[in-house]
Design an enzyme around this catalytic site. Structure first.
Site, PDB file in Angstrom:
ATOM      1  N   GLY A  65      77.840 -39.417 -39.432  1.00 53.79           N
ATOM      2  CA  GLY A  65      77.187 -39.579 -40.718  1.00 53.79           C
ATOM      3  C   GLY A  65      76.137 -40.666 -40.736  1.00 53.79           C
ATOM      4  CG  ASP A  91      63.968 -35.398 -39.813  1.00 51.26           C
ATOM      5  OD1 ASP A  91      63.885 -36.375 -40.597  1.00 51.26           O
ATOM      6  OD2 ASP A  91      64.727 -34.429 -40.018  1.00 51.26           O
ATOM      7  CG  ASN A 217      65.709 -29.968 -41.139  1.00 52.67           C
ATOM      8  OD1 ASN A 217      66.242 -30.815 -40.430  1.00 52.67           O
ATOM      9  ND2 ASN A 217      65.501 -30.151 -42.430  1.00 52.67           N
ATOM     10  CG  HIS A 352      22.132 -23.127 -13.523  1.00 52.29           C
ATOM     11  ND1 HIS A 352      21.879 -22.938 -14.854  1.00 52.29           N
ATOM     12  CD2 HIS A 352      20.964 -23.532 -12.971  1.00 52.29           C
ATOM     13  CE1 HIS A 352      20.605 -23.203 -15.096  1.00 52.29           C
ATOM     14  NE2 HIS A 352      20.034 -23.572 -13.968  1.00 52.29           N
ATOM     15  CE1 TYR A 355      35.583 -29.621  -8.448  1.00 56.68           C
ATOM     16  CE2 TYR A 355      35.085 -29.752  -6.104  1.00 56.68           C
ATOM     17  CZ  TYR A 355      35.835 -30.152  -7.196  1.00 56.68           C
ATOM     18  OH  TYR A 355      36.820 -31.094  -7.041  1.00 56.68           O
ATOM     19  CE1 TYR A 376      43.353 -31.809   0.246  1.00 55.84           C
ATOM     20  CE2 TYR A 376      43.355 -29.466  -0.257  1.00 55.84           C
ATOM     21  CZ  TYR A 376      44.031 -30.624   0.101  1.00 55.84           C
ATOM     22  OH  TYR A 376      45.392 -30.576   0.295  1.00 55.84           O
ATOM     23  CB  ALA A 412      17.923 -22.184  -1.218  1.00 53.40           C
ATOM     24  NE  ARG A 429      17.039 -21.368   5.048  1.00 55.39           N
ATOM     25  CZ  ARG A 429      16.290 -21.584   3.978  1.00 55.39           C
ATOM     26  NH1 ARG A 429      16.873 -21.824   2.807  1.00 55.39           N
ATOM     27  NH2 ARG A 429      14.976 -21.546   4.035  1.00 55.39           N
TER      28      ARG A 429
END
Length: 463
Positions: A65, A91, A217, A352, A355, A376, A412, A429
């Site tokens: 109680g 609450d 509740n 554009h 990452y 990574y 590029a 490239r």
């Protein structure tokens, strides 16, 4: 709540239910703050250590109680205490420090032994009614709905379950609370009758907004409280000079802050320690967490977590700023760009489909479309540095660790694996080779072969 999460740890507007109550209670600057824990106390105690490490805990081994809970709190403090003891429920997240201060003030000014925080509600069905003395205004009883007469049921002032007590009288009265009720529990409300019978004054303080005393509740009530608190927060922001175009679709945490002339567009969520600087625009459909946005910046359809966006920077649409991102003055992070642990200098653009992770980019450089900072190696993260006034080509891979010197260019389609000296052009490239007539020989009769034949005049069927 039908949840593995204890009720008081459910969240609204950036804080747990008990976190909101603690924040309001702290506005009283209490000498002691004790939280009574019982059910799932390991989780609750761990949470308390995060949100209010100075709060003490009292363990209620068996939930016997509300009176028993308060008795456990006093035992944690070593017994009876002098001064005012305020008891709140864990609450009630909408309860404000302003209302608690009013409760404590009324309690002390009126010289009450106990003061009930009450509220006048449109529909009091199911609540305990506050019955007052017509002459003095003192509280003579709190009558539960099922026990109330028709006259008492017409009363709209109800008991909130929040009280201010004289500390010494509270401790004495708790020792007299009986458990001869249907639940076999110690009821805190019995203290009011004990004190009144002993000749002490029992008073009430009416909350300014009945919604403040609403307890949670179930998840329906949780959603209602979240909407109410969100409306209050947005109203406060708008009155302080923030334009919220559509409050119905805008959500904010209590810890978010704004400067004047901010514009928040529809579908925006602002969480944690987010701060929006003067004149910036956020949205539509943006979610910012722990993000600082500088003066005059623009974020469109952006997700940001732990980023710092510089003044007049432009972000999005559809950009993702991850922790450690720092954008300089008038920089740009454009469409479908993701950044993480990246410092992007003044006036630099990543427009554009790119990452940028674990990188430092100087001032006034341009990163070509579809570039990836390859940070990574499968085990460790490595850093890339791009200098100022650089121009990198589209579809570049920067294989870290690597440095691009000031004023350098990259062609590029290059995979950059070695440092590029300042002012140099890096080309990495394969040499292009055209094999003439390949379509006619390998794809005779195809649409491509026929198209080639139409412009060359040569047979496209391999003949």
């Amino acid at each position: 709540m039908k949840s593995a999460t204890p009720k008081v740890l459910h969240d609204i507007c950036g804080r747990s239910l008990v976190g909101h109550v603690l924040a309001s209670a702290r506005e009283l600057e209490p000498e002691h703050l004790v939280v009574v824990v019982g059910h799932a106390r390991e989780k609750v105690t761990a949470h308390l250590a995060e949100v209010d490490a100075a709060a003490r805990t009292a363990v209620q081994e068996k939930q016997n109680g509300t009176g028993h809970a308060v008795r456990m709190a006093l035992e944690e403090l070593g017994g009876p205490v002098d001064g005012t003891v305020v008891v709140v429920c864990g609450d009630t997240p909408l309860l404000t420090g302003r209302t608690l201060r009013s409760l404590a003030s009324v309690h002390e000014q009126d010289g009450n032994a106990v003061t009930v925080l009450s509220a006048e509600v449109p529909d009091a069905t199911g609540y305990g009614r506050i019955v007052r003395d017509g002459a003095s205004g003192a509280v003579t009883a709190i009558v539960e709905h099922k026990d109330a007469s028709e006259e008492q049921r017409a009363i709209r002032e109800i008991n909130s379950g929040v009280f201010a007590f004289d500390g010494r009288l509270l401790a004495d009265a708790l020792g007299k609370v009986r458990t001869d009720n249907s639940q076999g529990e110690e009821y805190l409300t019995d203290v009011l009758g004990i004190l009144r019978e002993a000749g002490h004054r029992v008073g009430a303080c009416v909350a300014g907004d009945h919604r403040e005393i609403a307890g949670i509740n179930n998840r329906v009530q949780l959603a209602d409280a979240r909407r109410t608190l969100n409306d209050w927060l947005l109203t406060e922001a708008m009155l302080a000079g923030v334009t919220v175009v559509d409050p119905a679709t805008t959500w904010v945490d209590v810890t978010v802050s704004f400067e004047q002339d901010v514009t928040v567009l529809p579908g925006t969520q602002l969480h944690g320690a987010t701060h929006l600087g003067e004149g910036c625009t956020v949205g539509p459909n943006s979610r910012l967490t722990d993000t600082r946005v500088g003066r005059g910046a623009r974020l469109d359809n952006t997700v940001s977590d732990g980023a710092v966006v510089g003044p007049e920077a432009s972000v999005g649409p559809y950009a993702y700023l991850r922790p450690g991102t720092r954008l300089g003055l008038r920089s740009k992070v454009g469409t479908y760009v993701e950044t993480k642990n990246a410092r992007i200098g003044e006036g630099t653009k990543v427009p554009h489909l790119s990452y940028v992770g674990d990188a430092t980019i100087g001032d006034h450089s341009n990163i070509g479309a579809a570039s990836v900072f390859v940070n990574y190696d499968g085990q460790d993260k490595h850093h890339t540095t791009v200098g100022s006034h650089c121009r990198t080509g589209s579809d570049n891979m920067f294989v870290a660790p690597v440095t691009i010197g000031d004023g350098a260019y990259t062609a590029a389609g290059s995979v950059i694996t070695r440092d590029v000296p300042p002012g140099s052009l890096a080309v990495a490239r394969g040499q292009q080779r055209n094999i003439e007539g390949w379509v006619a020989r390998k794809r005779p009769g195809s649409a491509a072969a026929k198209a080639a034949e139409a412009v060359s005049g040569e047979p496209g069927d391999g003949a």
